[in-house]
Design a protein around this motif. Structure first.
Motif, PDB file in Angstrom:
ATOM      1  N   LEU A  38      36.364  33.909  46.193  1.00 10.55           N
ATOM      2  CA  LEU A  38      37.418  33.348  45.347  1.00 10.55           C
ATOM      3  C   LEU A  38      37.485  34.087  44.013  1.00 10.55           C
ATOM      4  CD1 LEU A  38      39.619  31.315  44.768  1.00 10.55           C
ATOM      5  CD2 LEU A  38      37.847  29.652  44.116  1.00 10.55           C
ATOM      6  N   ARG A  39      36.341  34.458  43.485  1.00  9.93           N
ATOM      7  CA  ARG A  39      36.343  35.227  42.228  1.00  9.93           C
ATOM      8  C   ARG A  39      37.120  36.530  42.383  1.00  9.93           C
ATOM      9  NH1 ARG A  39      30.654  37.429  40.442  1.00  9.93           N
ATOM     10  NH2 ARG A  39      31.102  38.667  42.316  1.00  9.93           N
ATOM     11  N   GLY A  40      36.912  37.220  43.497  1.00  7.63           N
ATOM     12  CA  GLY A  40      37.634  38.458  43.741  1.00  7.63           C
ATOM     13  C   GLY A  40      39.132  38.236  43.848  1.00  7.63           C
ATOM     14  N   LYS A  41      39.527  37.164  44.538  1.00  7.77           N
ATOM     15  CA  LYS A  41      40.946  36.836  44.666  1.00  7.77           C
ATOM     16  C   LYS A  41      41.548  36.469  43.310  1.00  7.77           C
ATOM     17  CE  LYS A  41      41.177  35.227  49.508  1.00  7.77           C
ATOM     18  NZ  LYS A  41      39.939  35.827  49.992  1.00  7.77           N
ATOM     19  N   LEU A  42      40.767  35.755  42.485  1.00 12.43           N
ATOM     20  CA  LEU A  42      41.255  35.364  41.164  1.00 12.43           C
ATOM     21  C   LEU A  42      41.458  36.587  40.277  1.00 12.43           C
ATOM     22  CD1 LEU A  42      41.991  33.176  39.135  1.00 12.43           C
ATOM     23  CD2 LEU A  42      39.544  32.935  38.598  1.00 12.43           C
ATOM     24  N   VAL A  43      40.535  37.534  40.352  1.00 18.52           N
ATOM     25  CA  VAL A  43      40.701  38.777  39.585  1.00 18.52           C
ATOM     26  C   VAL A  43      41.999  39.476  39.990  1.00 18.52           C
ATOM     27  CG1 VAL A  43      39.773  41.104  39.231  1.00 18.52           C
ATOM     28  CG2 VAL A  43      38.245  39.124  39.134  1.00 18.52           C
ATOM     29  N   THR A  44      42.262  39.539  41.293  1.00 22.03           N
ATOM     30  CA  THR A  44      43.483  40.177  41.787  1.00 22.03           C
ATOM     31  C   THR A  44      44.726  39.467  41.265  1.00 22.03           C
ATOM     32  OG1 THR A  44      42.376  40.931  43.800  1.00 22.03           O
ATOM     33  CG2 THR A  44      44.778  40.818  43.857  1.00 22.03           C
ATOM     34  N   GLU A  45      44.723  38.134  41.298  1.00 18.21           N
ATOM     35  CA  GLU A  45      45.878  37.378  40.812  1.00 18.21           C
ATOM     36  C   GLU A  45      46.071  37.562  39.309  1.00 18.21           C
ATOM     37  OE1 GLU A  45      48.287  35.752  42.254  1.00 18.21           O
ATOM     38  OE2 GLU A  45      47.501  36.120  44.264  1.00 18.21           O
ATOM     39  N   LEU A  46      44.972  37.585  38.565  1.00 14.55           N
ATOM     40  CA  LEU A  46      45.075  37.796  37.113  1.00 14.55           C
ATOM     41  C   LEU A  46      45.669  39.164  36.805  1.00 14.55           C
ATOM     42  CD1 LEU A  46      41.656  36.286  35.979  1.00 14.55           C
ATOM     43  CD2 LEU A  46      43.915  35.453  35.279  1.00 14.55           C
ATOM     44  N   GLU A  47      45.281  40.157  37.559  1.00 12.79           N
ATOM     45  CA  GLU A  47      45.836  41.493  37.364  1.00 12.79           C
ATOM     46  C   GLU A  47      47.328  41.508  37.679  1.00 12.79           C
ATOM     47  OE1 GLU A  47      41.756  44.062  38.316  1.00 12.79           O
ATOM     48  OE2 GLU A  47      43.230  43.695  39.904  1.00 12.79           O
ATOM     49  N   LYS A  48      47.739  40.786  38.731  1.00  7.34           N
ATOM     50  CA  LYS A  48      49.162  40.705  39.068  1.00  7.34           C
ATOM     51  C   LYS A  48      49.954  40.033  37.954  1.00  7.34           C
ATOM     52  CE  LYS A  48      48.624  40.395  44.124  1.00  7.34           C
ATOM     53  NZ  LYS A  48      48.802  39.484  45.293  1.00  7.34           N
ATOM     54  N   LYS A  49      49.428  38.913  37.433  1.00  6.49           N
ATOM     55  CA  LYS A  49      50.134  38.197  36.374  1.00  6.49           C
ATOM     56  C   LYS A  49      50.195  39.042  35.099  1.00  6.49           C
ATOM     57  CE  LYS A  49      51.123  34.406  38.544  1.00  6.49           C
ATOM     58  NZ  LYS A  49      50.835  34.942  39.884  1.00  6.49           N
ATOM     59  N   ALA A  50      49.122  39.761  34.808  1.00  6.63           N
ATOM     60  CA  ALA A  50      49.131  40.636  33.629  1.00  6.63           C
ATOM     61  C   ALA A  50      50.197  41.714  33.764  1.00  6.63           C
ATOM     62  CB  ALA A  50      47.752  41.260  33.438  1.00  6.63           C
ATOM     63  N   GLU A  51      50.377  42.222  34.964  1.00  6.26           N
ATOM     64  CA  GLU A  51      51.399  43.237  35.208  1.00  6.26           C
ATOM     65  C   GLU A  51      52.797  42.643  35.028  1.00  6.26           C
ATOM     66  OE1 GLU A  51      52.919  46.914  35.820  1.00  6.26           O
ATOM     67  OE2 GLU A  51      50.800  46.379  35.606  1.00  6.26           O
ATOM     68  N   GLN A  52      52.985  41.396  35.454  1.00  5.24           N
ATOM     69  CA  GLN A  52      54.290  40.741  35.298  1.00  5.24           C
ATOM     70  C   GLN A  52      54.668  40.586  33.827  1.00  5.24           C
ATOM     71  OE1 GLN A  52      54.325  37.021  37.415  1.00  5.24           O
ATOM     72  NE2 GLN A  52      53.777  37.959  39.375  1.00  5.24           N
ATOM     73  N   TYR A  53      53.664  40.326  32.988  1.00  6.22           N
ATOM     74  CA  TYR A  53      53.930  40.119  31.565  1.00  6.22           C
ATOM     75  C   TYR A  53      53.721  41.381  30.733  1.00  6.22           C
ATOM     76  CZ  TYR A  53      54.241  35.068  32.286  1.00  6.22           C
ATOM     77  OH  TYR A  53      54.637  33.818  32.691  1.00  6.22           O
ATOM     78  N   HIS A  54      53.441  42.495  31.402  1.00  4.21           N
ATOM     79  CA  HIS A  54      53.204  43.733  30.664  1.00  4.21           C
ATOM     80  C   HIS A  54      54.475  44.131  29.903  1.00  4.21           C
ATOM     81  CE1 HIS A  54      51.275  47.540  29.702  1.00  4.21           C
ATOM     82  NE2 HIS A  54      52.407  48.156  30.023  1.00  4.21           N
ATOM     83  N   GLY A  55      54.311  44.384  28.608  1.00  2.00           N
ATOM     84  CA  GLY A  55      55.450  44.766  27.782  1.00  2.00           C
ATOM     85  C   GLY A  55      56.217  43.601  27.213  1.00  2.00           C
ATOM     86  N   ILE A  56      55.941  42.394  27.667  1.00  2.00           N
ATOM     87  CA  ILE A  56      56.607  41.200  27.124  1.00  2.00           C
ATOM     88  C   ILE A  56      55.551  40.205  26.635  1.00  2.00           C
ATOM     89  CG2 ILE A  56      58.791  41.388  28.359  1.00  2.00           C
ATOM     90  CD1 ILE A  56      57.694  39.500  30.486  1.00  2.00           C
ATOM     91  N   GLY A  57      54.618  40.718  25.881  1.00  2.00           N
ATOM     92  CA  GLY A  57      53.574  39.881  25.288  1.00  2.00           C
ATOM     93  C   GLY A  57      52.169  40.326  25.618  1.00  2.00           C
ATOM     94  N   VAL A  58      52.016  41.053  26.722  1.00  2.00           N
ATOM     95  CA  VAL A  58      50.684  41.502  27.134  1.00  2.00           C
ATOM     96  C   VAL A  58      50.711  43.012  27.324  1.00  2.00           C
ATOM     97  CG1 VAL A  58      48.895  41.367  28.913  1.00  2.00           C
ATOM     98  CG2 VAL A  58      50.163  39.308  28.259  1.00  2.00           C
ATOM     99  N   GLU A  59      49.835  43.705  26.618  1.00  2.00           N
ATOM    100  CA  GLU A  59      49.742  45.156  26.764  1.00  2.00           C
ATOM    101  C   GLU A  59      48.567  45.565  27.650  1.00  2.00           C
ATOM    102  OE1 GLU A  59      52.059  47.147  25.790  1.00  2.00           O
ATOM    103  OE2 GLU A  59      53.159  45.477  24.877  1.00  2.00           O
ATOM    104  N   GLU A  60      47.477  44.816  27.542  1.00  2.00           N
ATOM    105  CA  GLU A  60      46.281  45.171  28.313  1.00  2.00           C
ATOM    106  C   GLU A  60      45.452  43.924  28.575  1.00  2.00           C
ATOM    107  OE1 GLU A  60      42.307  48.037  27.933  1.00  2.00           O
ATOM    108  OE2 GLU A  60      44.003  48.310  26.575  1.00  2.00           O
ATOM    109  N   VAL A  61      44.871  43.844  29.752  1.00  5.47           N
ATOM    110  CA  VAL A  61      43.993  42.731  30.124  1.00  5.47           C
ATOM    111  C   VAL A  61      42.677  43.296  30.631  1.00  5.47           C
ATOM    112  CG1 VAL A  61      43.613  40.948  31.872  1.00  5.47           C
ATOM    113  CG2 VAL A  61      45.756  40.990  30.601  1.00  5.47           C
TER     114      VAL A  61
END
Length: 313
Positions: free
Chosen positions: A126-149
């Motif tokens: 589950l930790r691995g899956k959560l990391v993947t989802e967090l990376e996806k969400k960070a990409e969705q918000y990249h440039g609109i509030g989030v530059e790097e996670v």
């Protein structure tokens, strides 16, 4: 509980903008909105949320589908049918459950969550899956509030949080001895955040101290495990070697509890050392067979009682 795995999320950018319709899920004043949004949106992709919010939603559904119909049948005034209410107190705990694993967001540290499970493989999956989802969400918000996670788990979580104003953090890993390997093998199923054989380069302190095992109770407090093997020798440790020196090293970092695991020490001398350690509040002397029963309560406290460490005995 057999396993606790930690995860820490940090981010850079202007932050995600939220409006009045946004319902913060995680504790106020400690979790920033951006971390709250990224984590919550990721977690609900994988888990069932268990919180006052979802409880209130389920309660409303039950009232609508099961309680309202009986009001037309019961031969009593509607005002006498007291259903009560459910409060969505925002300071109540929020959990996310998937199978055998529960994700527990920290109440005290922004972006920190603990994955608790009776199945280490399930927790780590589950930790691995959560990391993947967090990376996806960070990409969705990249440039609109989030530059790097950045996401830290396992040993990376521990190393990320070993910070000290008098250390330059040039960390060195030394090869473990045979007894140290045995102890690490017992610890790793409990959490992958145990880090072994760490040498930290402190300013104005020589020689650089080696920490046999470090574990983070939380990002600001650590447990130190000293491993001492006297088997095959005629030596037995004195109070200075078994108690005073480890406590001196502990004072260099934010180490709130030291556990010294010994092998090859006579029964009488071991009893003396245990008695001496009990007079102090920050060290235990134990043998190998006592490792799990001593460590597991400390792991549980990292979820139950942050940010203050409770004694293991």
């Amino acid at each position: 509980m057999n396993t606790i795995e930690h995860l820490q999320l940090t981010w850079e950018g202007d932050g995600i903008k939220t409006d009045d319709n946004y319902r913060r899920r995680l504790p106020e004043r400690t979790w920033e909105d951006t971390a709250d949004v990224l984590f919550h949106k990721s977690a609900i992709e994988l888990c069932e949320e268990i919180s006052p919010h979802t409880l209130k939603e389920k309660y409303a559904e039950i009232v609508e589908t099961e309680i309202e119909p009986i009001k037309e049948v019961l031969p009593v005034p509607e005002g006498n049918i007291r259903i009560g209410n459910v409060s969505s107190n925002r300071r109540s705990r929020v959990y996310y459950n998937r199978g055998e694993t529960v994700i527990v967001p920290s109440h005290h540290f922004n972006g920190v969550v603990h994955l608790v499970s009776n199945n280490k493989n399930a927790a780590r999956d589950l930790r691995g899956k959560l990391v993947t989802e967090l990376e996806k969400k960070a990409e969705q918000y990249h440039g609109i509030g989030v530059e790097e996670v950045d996401i830290y788990t396992g040993e990376g979580f521990t190393l990320q949080n070993i910070e000290h104003e008098n250390a330059d953090l040039s960390l060195e890993r030394k090869e473990a001895g045979e007894f140290e390997e045995q102890i690490l093998a017992e610890l790793k199923p409990l959490s992958e955040s145990f880090v072994g054989n760490l040498v930290v380069d402190f300013i104005d302190y020589s020689p650089n101290p080696e920490f046999d095992v470090i574990y983070p109770i939380n990002p600001h407090q650590f447990v130190q495990i000293e491993i001492k093997d006297y088997s095959g020798t005629n030596d037995e440790p004195g109070e200075k070697e078994a108690i005073q020196n480890p406590l001196r090293r502990a004072s260099l970092l934010d180490i709130v509890q030291t556990i010294t695991v010994v092998r090859g020490v006579g029964e009488d001398r071991l009893s003396e050392l245990k008695n001496h350690s009990e007079l102090r509040n920050q060290i235990d002397i134990i043998e190998k067979h006592e490792v799990e029963e001593t460590i597991k309560p400390l792991l549980e406290q990292s979820v139950q009682n942050p940010p203050y460490l409770m004694r293991s005995r």
